[in-house]
Structure formats: structure tokens, C-alpha cells
Write an enzyme that holds these catalytic residues in place. Structure first.
Site, PDB file in Angstrom:
ATOM      1  N   GLY A   3      -5.553  -7.276   5.610  1.00 52.06           N
ATOM      2  CA  GLY A   3      -4.430  -7.078   6.533  1.00 52.06           C
ATOM      3  C   GLY A   3      -4.913  -6.487   7.853  1.00 52.06           C
ATOM      4  O   GLY A   3      -6.112  -6.263   8.067  1.00 52.06           O
ATOM      5  N   ASP A  62      -5.225  -7.267  -6.906  1.00 52.06           N
ATOM      6  CA  ASP A  62      -3.760  -7.287  -6.885  1.00 52.06           C
ATOM      7  C   ASP A  62      -3.272  -5.941  -7.419  1.00 52.06           C
ATOM      8  O   ASP A  62      -3.427  -5.637  -8.605  1.00 52.06           O
ATOM      9  CB  ASP A  62      -3.260  -8.440  -7.759  1.00 52.06           C
ATOM     10  N   ALA A  68       0.407  -3.457   0.945  1.00 51.50           N
ATOM     11  CA  ALA A  68       1.866  -3.290   0.880  1.00 51.50           C
ATOM     12  C   ALA A  68       2.505  -4.627   1.192  1.00 51.50           C
ATOM     13  O   ALA A  68       1.876  -5.495   1.816  1.00 51.50           O
ATOM     14  CB  ALA A  68       2.335  -2.244   1.891  1.00 51.50           C
ATOM     15  N   THR A 108       4.759  -5.835   3.661  1.00 52.18           N
ATOM     16  CA  THR A 108       5.209  -5.263   4.934  1.00 52.18           C
ATOM     17  C   THR A 108       6.315  -6.082   5.608  1.00 52.18           C
ATOM     18  O   THR A 108       6.726  -5.737   6.714  1.00 52.18           O
ATOM     19  CB  THR A 108       4.026  -5.117   5.908  1.00 52.18           C
ATOM     20  N   THR A 150       5.082   4.958   6.266  1.00 48.38           N
ATOM     21  CA  THR A 150       5.796   4.363   7.385  1.00 48.38           C
ATOM     22  C   THR A 150       6.878   5.276   7.960  1.00 48.38           C
ATOM     23  O   THR A 150       7.439   6.109   7.238  1.00 48.38           O
ATOM     24  CB  THR A 150       6.450   3.044   6.908  1.00 48.38           C
ATOM     25  N   TYR A 192      12.417  -1.501   2.033  1.00 47.34           N
ATOM     26  CA  TYR A 192      11.018  -1.271   2.417  1.00 47.34           C
ATOM     27  C   TYR A 192      10.740   0.232   2.533  1.00 47.34           C
ATOM     28  O   TYR A 192       9.795   0.752   1.931  1.00 47.34           O
ATOM     29  CB  TYR A 192      10.714  -1.980   3.745  1.00 47.34           C
ATOM     30  N   LYS A 233       8.342   2.450   0.013  1.00 45.49           N
ATOM     31  CA  LYS A 233       7.174   3.159   0.534  1.00 45.49           C
ATOM     32  C   LYS A 233       7.291   4.665   0.263  1.00 45.49           C
ATOM     33  O   LYS A 233       6.297   5.336  -0.026  1.00 45.49           O
ATOM     34  CB  LYS A 233       7.014   2.900   2.028  1.00 45.49           C
TER      35      LYS A 233
HETATM   36  N1  LIG Z   1       2.788  -3.290  10.050  1.00 43.21           N
HETATM   37  C1  LIG Z   1       3.472  -2.206  10.482  1.00 43.21           C
HETATM   38  O1  LIG Z   1       4.124  -2.241  11.541  1.00 43.21           O
HETATM   39  C2  LIG Z   1       3.442  -0.946   9.683  1.00 43.21           C
HETATM   40  C3  LIG Z   1       4.168   0.168  10.150  1.00 43.21           C
HETATM   41  C4  LIG Z   1       4.122   1.361   9.407  1.00 43.21           C
HETATM   42  C5  LIG Z   1       3.360   1.428   8.249  1.00 43.21           C
HETATM   43  N2  LIG Z   1       2.688   0.326   7.819  1.00 43.21           N
HETATM   44  C6  LIG Z   1       1.904   0.432   6.587  1.00 43.21           C
HETATM   45  O2  LIG Z   1       0.546   0.303   6.956  1.00 43.21           O
HETATM   46  C7  LIG Z   1      -0.188  -0.388   5.910  1.00 43.21           C
HETATM   47  C8  LIG Z   1      -1.001  -1.510   6.508  1.00 43.21           C
HETATM   48  O3  LIG Z   1      -0.114  -2.394   7.196  1.00 43.21           O
HETATM   49  P1  LIG Z   1      -0.642  -3.712   7.897  1.00 43.21           P
HETATM   50  O4  LIG Z   1       0.081  -3.860   9.178  1.00 43.21           O
HETATM   51  O5  LIG Z   1      -2.129  -3.773   7.854  1.00 43.21           O
HETATM   52  O6  LIG Z   1      -0.029  -4.776   6.891  1.00 43.21           O
HETATM   53  P2  LIG Z   1      -0.457  -6.282   6.614  1.00 43.21           P
HETATM   54  O7  LIG Z   1      -1.243  -6.826   7.766  1.00 43.21           O
HETATM   55  O8  LIG Z   1       0.777  -6.962   6.161  1.00 43.21           O
HETATM   56  O9  LIG Z   1      -1.465  -6.093   5.414  1.00 43.21           O
HETATM   57  C9  LIG Z   1      -1.011  -5.699   4.146  1.00 43.21           C
HETATM   58  C10 LIG Z   1      -1.898  -6.349   3.145  1.00 43.21           C
HETATM   59  O10 LIG Z   1      -1.406  -6.004   1.844  1.00 43.21           O
HETATM   60  C11 LIG Z   1      -1.759  -7.056   1.011  1.00 43.21           C
HETATM   61  N3  LIG Z   1      -0.954  -7.139  -0.192  1.00 43.21           N
HETATM   62  C12 LIG Z   1       0.321  -7.564  -0.341  1.00 43.21           C
HETATM   63  N4  LIG Z   1       0.656  -7.571  -1.639  1.00 43.21           N
HETATM   64  C13 LIG Z   1      -0.432  -7.147  -2.322  1.00 43.21           C
HETATM   65  C14 LIG Z   1      -0.735  -6.958  -3.680  1.00 43.21           C
HETATM   66  N5  LIG Z   1       0.160  -7.213  -4.641  1.00 43.21           N
HETATM   67  N6  LIG Z   1      -1.969  -6.519  -4.020  1.00 43.21           N
HETATM   68  C15 LIG Z   1      -2.904  -6.271  -3.078  1.00 43.21           C
HETATM   69  N7  LIG Z   1      -2.688  -6.453  -1.771  1.00 43.21           N
HETATM   70  C16 LIG Z   1      -1.464  -6.879  -1.391  1.00 43.21           C
HETATM   71  C17 LIG Z   1      -1.587  -8.306   1.831  1.00 43.21           C
HETATM   72  O11 LIG Z   1      -2.511  -9.250   1.378  1.00 43.21           O
HETATM   73  P3  LIG Z   1      -2.096 -10.813   1.236  1.00 43.21           P
HETATM   74  O12 LIG Z   1      -1.552 -11.206   2.570  1.00 43.21           O
HETATM   75  O13 LIG Z   1      -3.372 -11.432   0.860  1.00 43.21           O
HETATM   76  O14 LIG Z   1      -1.030 -10.868   0.185  1.00 43.21           O
HETATM   77  C18 LIG Z   1      -1.906  -7.851   3.244  1.00 43.21           C
HETATM   78  O15 LIG Z   1      -3.176  -8.319   3.684  1.00 43.21           O
HETATM   79  C19 LIG Z   1       0.857  -0.797   4.886  1.00 43.21           C
HETATM   80  O16 LIG Z   1       0.820   0.117   3.813  1.00 43.21           O
HETATM   81  C20 LIG Z   1       2.192  -0.680   5.607  1.00 43.21           C
HETATM   82  O17 LIG Z   1       3.246  -0.354   4.732  1.00 43.21           O
HETATM   83  C21 LIG Z   1       2.693  -0.837   8.507  1.00 43.21           C
END
Ligand SMILES: NC(=O)c1ccc[n+]([C@@H]2O[C@H](COP(=O)([O-])OP(=O)(O)OC[C@H]3O[C@@H](n4cnc5c(N)ncnc54)[C@H](OP(=O)(O)O)[C@@H]3O)[C@@H](O)[C@H]2O)c1
Length: 283
Positions: A10, A35, A59, A61, A100, A124, A128
Site C-alpha cells: 500500500g 493475509d 487495512a 481503507t 485514523t 471504517y 479501526k
Molecule cells: N489512506 C488514508 O487516507 C489513511 C488515513 C488515515 C489512516 N490510514 C491508515 O493508514 C494505513 C495505511 O494506509 P494506506 O493509505 O497505505 O492504505 P492502502 O494504500 O489502501 O494500503 C493498505 C494495504 O492493506 C492491504 N490489505 C487489505 N486487506 C488486507 C488483508 N486482509 N491482509 C493483508 N493486507 C491487506 C492492501 O493490500 P491489497 O491491496 O493487496 O489487498 C493494501 O495494500 C492503514 O492502516 C489505514 O487505515 C490511512
């Protein structure tokens, strides 16, 4: 130090790889290799890799997807965190759990600090928050890091969506009454490396400084790239979506500055991200 990153493919997982300081051996695994909904897989991977630290980024997301499919949201975001925290505790490793700003309801007018009371409005945010609670209960050496509005130059995120829409539409409409802290994942990743180097445990808010609405953020993206596409501000009530983001999702930090961790202003971060945009990703 050997570090296992879940959700390693991610935005944040890749940024952690890009920015890892010398001496960090980072193993970043995607969902096909690790996973987190499968406890036996998580346990076996942690036993094989023997990390001293796990950064749990995995997560689901998709905030609106979580609202429509709550069972999947709970399974990935809450139960996944439970499996990772259990394996982490068994291995005696430390755990950083990424959470988050959606844990807050956004009803107050001030930015939220680490010790303000969460009250999520969305599935969501609730899933979280449940992840935070299991991490706190199960893994003694943990840091919970709340962040917001993550983006990089290449992934599917708000910044790249604005750029796509600006190519497709003569003018854009953006919500102007919901606020957060746009945060460049490279800055967050560097702050996380500073945090784990201390080491520091507990609750931390890590975001680029300053607040922006979706409208402010979109206008800044277009201005920085000299794209003359007009943007109309609209209220959230005119943008129908499954989940309800907090009106005020702005985070501030008491804990990070106390450790000397000061993140740059969001506009500075956005300019650096957009400048790096034409370079191929180096992860
Ligand atoms: N994005 C935001 O704006 C935001 C804001 C606040 C907090 N956060 C938190 O920050 C963290 C990183 O976010 P990010 O932006 O890097 O998110 P992201 O780009 O959506 O990456 C999340 C990764 O989690 C993986 N994932 C989903 N289901 C899974 C599972 N069952 N087992 C293992 N991996 C799994 C996905 O892999 P696949 O695609 O291969 O399924 C994806 O690559 C998350 O915990 C999120 O809740 C994000």
C-alpha cells in the site's frame, strides 16, 4: 533491526521501504503473502521472519466500501489487528499500529489531540478504533499512530483523483466544509522511523501540519501544477456518499513534539510530492 510491514504494497508500506534508514531490514508483505484475516498465516510468518518490530499498515481503507460491507471491514481492520497483535506479543516484538482521524466524530471546533475521546461516525472509523483497543490489550510494547488524508504521487488517492478529474472535466466541485490534515506518506514514514528509533510507546498523532478542506486541498494541487481548472466549493450535504467523514478531522499532537518529531506543513509536503511526481517510483 528486522521490521515486518503488513499491507506492505500500500501507499504507506511502500513509503516505509523507500525511506528506511540504514540498518533497518524491512520485510514488506502484501495481502497475497500475509493475509491478516488468517491467524495461522500471520503466526507462521511472524515465527519465520522473527521481526523485532511489526508496523501494521494493512487495512481496508475504502471508507465507503466499509460502510456498505461492514463484515469485511471488521474482519480486516479489527480482527486483522487482533491477529497481528497476538502474534506480535507471542514473538516478543514491538508493534506500531496505524490508525485514523476517523475515530473522532468531528463535532468539536479544535483539532483533536492524542487524549481526546474517540467517537467514530463510520464503520471504517469504528473498526479501526476496535483495532486500537485490541492492540492496547494484547501487545505490551505498542505505539498507536493516528494519521489522516494520506497520499503519494502515484497511488489511487485524493491527489491523483483530482488530477484525473482535471483532465476529464471542465470544472470541479469539492467539499469545503470537512477538514483534515493532508499528509504525504513519505513524511509520515520518516516520522515513524524517528518514533521507532527512540523507541517510543503509547498514542501519537502524526500528520503534516495545518488544516485543509477537500476544496482547499484540490485548489492547492491545481495551483501548484499551474492547471487552470476552476473548482466550486460545495457543502458535504451535496456530495452523497455511503460513509460520513468527520466535519472536523483535524489532528494535532502533544506527544510527537515532546519527542522532537515535528512534521512539515501540508502545503510544503504537497509541493515536494508533486515535484517528485514525474520520477518513477523507487520502491
Ligand atoms: N489512506 C488514508 O487516507 C489513511 C488515513 C488515515 C489512516 N490510514 C491508515 O493508514 C494505513 C495505511 O494506509 P494506506 O493509505 O497505505 O492504505 P492502502 O494504500 O489502501 O494500503 C493498505 C494495504 O492493506 C492491504 N490489505 C487489505 N486487506 C488486507 C488483508 N486482509 N491482509 C493483508 N493486507 C491487506 C492492501 O493490500 P491489497 O491491496 O493487496 O489487498 C493494501 O495494500 C492503514 O492502516 C489505514 O487505515 C490511512
Amino acid at each position: 533491526m528486522r521490521v515486518l510491514v503488513t499491507g506492505g504494497h500500500g501507499q504507506l508500506g511502500r513509503a516505509l521501504l523507500r525511506t528506511a534508514p540504514a540498518g533497518m531490514e524491512v520485510v514488506a508483505l502484501g495481502s497475497s503473502d500475509c493475509d491478516v484475516t488468517d491467524p495461522a498465516t500471520v503466526r507462521a510468518i511472524v515465527a519465520r521472519i522473527e521481526p523485532e518490530l511489526i508496523v501494521h499498515c494493512a487495512a481496508w481503507t475504502d471508507v465507503d466500501g466499509c460502510e456498505r460491507h461492514p463484515e469485511r471491514a471488521w474482519r480486516v481492520n479489527a480482527l486483522g489487528a487482533q491477529h497481528v497483535a497476538t502474534a506480535c506479543a507471542e514473538a516478543g516484538a514491538a508493534l506500531v499500529y496505524i490508525s485514523t482521524n476517523y475515530v473522532f466524530d468531528g463535532e468539536r471546533d479544535e483539532p483533536y489531540h492524542e487524549f481526546d475521546r474517540p467517537n467514530p461516525l463510520s464503520v471504517y472509523g469504528a473498526s479501526k478504533l476496535a483495532g486500537e483497543e485490541v492492540v492496547r490489550a494484547l501487545c505490551p510494547r505498542h505505539a498507536i499512530v493516528r494519521t489522516a488524508m494520506l497520499y503519494d504521487a502515484h497511488s489511487r488517492n485524493f491527489v491523483t483523483t483530482v488530477l484525473r478529474l482535471a483532465r476529464e472535466q471542465p470544472r470541479l466541485r469539492m467539499v469545503a466544509d470537512q477538514y483534515g490534515n493532508p499528509t504525504f506518506v513519505d513524511d509520515l514514514a520518516r516520522a515513524l522511523w524517528q518514533l521507532v528509533a527512540q523507541p517510543a510507546y503509547g498514542m501519537f498523532h502524526l500528520v503534516n501540519q495545518g488544516a485543509a478542506s477537500w476544496y482547499d486541498w484540490a485548489v492547492a494541487v491545481l495551483e501548484l501544477l499551474d492547471l487552470a481548472v476552476p473548482v466550486d466549493p460545495i457543502p458535504a450535504s451535496e456530495f452523497r456518499r455511503a460513509a460520513r467523514p468527520p466535519r472536523n478531522g483535524v489532528l494535532t499532537s502533544l506527544a510527537a513534539p515532546a519527542l522532537g518529531i515535528i512534521m512539515p506543513d501540508w502545503r510544503d509536503a504537497l509541493a515536494r510530492c508533486l515535484t517528485s511526481r514525474r520520477a518513477p517510483e523507487s520502491s
